[in-house]
Design a protein around this motif. Structure first.
Motif, short mmCIF file in Angstrom:
data_model
loop_
_atom_site.label_atom_id
_atom_site.label_comp_id
_atom_site.label_asym_id
_atom_site.label_seq_id
_atom_site.Cartn_x
_atom_site.Cartn_y
_atom_site.Cartn_z
N UNK A 34 29.46 -9.19 80.33
CA UNK A 34 28.49 -8.50 81.19
C UNK A 34 28.41 -7.02 80.86
N UNK A 35 29.56 -6.41 80.61
CA UNK A 35 29.60 -5.00 80.28
C UNK A 35 28.83 -4.71 78.99
N UNK A 36 28.79 -5.69 78.09
CA UNK A 36 28.07 -5.53 76.83
C UNK A 36 26.62 -6.00 76.92
N UNK A 37 26.22 -6.49 78.11
CA UNK A 37 24.84 -6.91 78.30
C UNK A 37 24.55 -8.33 77.88
N UNK A 38 25.58 -9.17 77.69
CA UNK A 38 25.38 -10.56 77.26
C UNK A 38 25.51 -11.49 78.48
N UNK A 39 24.44 -11.61 79.24
CA UNK A 39 24.48 -12.38 80.48
C UNK A 39 24.74 -13.86 80.23
N UNK A 40 24.07 -14.42 79.22
CA UNK A 40 24.25 -15.84 78.92
C UNK A 40 25.67 -16.18 78.54
#
Length: 199
Positions: A34-40
C-alpha cells in the motif's frame, strides 16, 4: 576499492522457515504494498491462505530439485557480430514497467531505485551502458555470476507442494525486457501458440 564479499550461491537458498522470515505477516506485506501504491498486490497479500512451513532441510532439498544450479552458457559473441545497442530512451520505460513492488535481488536494488537513477541523464546513460554490455555478453565471469545470482524462495502451493521463486537482479530484468520489446515480432514468431515465462 575492493569488491564486497560474494553473495551466497543458489545452492544454499534461504528457506521461509529461517528467522528472517518468521515475523513477516500478511498484514505487514500488505502495508508495504500500500505504501508503494500497489493496491492489488496488497489485497492479494491479505487474502493469501496461511500455509504450513516445512522443515528447513526438507525445503532446501525440494528447492534444489526444482531449481537446479546449471552450467553457465558458453561465450558465443565474436568480433564479427554487430553490437546490440540499448538506447538511453528505453531505460525509463523499462524500469517503470518493472516497478511493481517486487522484492530485490541479492544486491538490494529494486526497479524503484533504478527508476530514480534513470531520472538523471548521467544515470540513464550509465544504466544503458551496463545493459548494452549484458546484452552483448561483454561481462567478465565475476560480474556474470553476481548479475545472474538470485535468492531462492519456496512458496507454498494449495496442493501441498512448493513453487520455487528466484529473486533476480533488476538490471538483468531491465535488459531482458528491453531486448524482448526490440525483437517482439521475432519472439512472437518463434513462440506463437506457446505459453512461456520471461524475466
Amino acid at each position: 576499492p575492493s569488491m564486497p564479499p560474494h553473495p551466497a550461491p543458489l545452492s544454499t537458498p534461504r528457506s521461509p522457515t529461517t528467522p528472517a522470515h518468521e515475523d513477516v505477516t500478511s498484514a505487514k506485506r500488505a502495508k508495504t504494498f500500500l505504501r508503494k501504491g500497489h493496491l492489488g498486490r496488497a489485497a492479494r497479500a491479505l487474502a493469501a491462505p496461511p500455509h504450513t512451513q516445512r522443515p528447513r532441510d526438507e525445503m532446501l532439498t525440494l528447492l534444489a530439485a526444482l531449481h537446479p544450479r546449471g552450467e553457465p552458457p558458453p561465450r558465443t559473441m565474436t568480433d564479427t557480430v554487430a553490437t546490440i545497442g540499448i538506447p538511453v530512451a528505453a531505460i525509463g520505460p523499462a524500469v517503470r514497467k518493472l516497478a511493481r513492488g517486487a522484492s530485490p535481488g541479492l544486491s538490494g536494488w529494486t526497479a524503484e531505485l533504478a527508476g530514480i537513477i534513470a531520472q538523471d541523464d548521467v544515470g540513464a546513460r550509465f544504466l544503458a551502458s551496463v545493459a548494452t554490455d549484458i546484452a552483448n555478453n561483454a561481462v567478465g565471469p565475476t560480474a556474470r555470476e553476481r548479475i545472474t545470482a538470485a535468492e531462492l524462495h519456496g512458496l507454498a502451493k494449495p496442493d501441498g507442494g512448493i513453487r520455487p521463486v528466484a529473486l533476480g537482479e533488476v538490471i538483468l530484468k531491465m535488459t531482458a525486457n528491453i531486448l524482448l520489446a526490440q525483437h517482439e515480432d521475432v519472439v512472437r514468431g518463434h513462440f506463437a501458440g506457446l505459453q512461456f515465462g520471461v524475466l
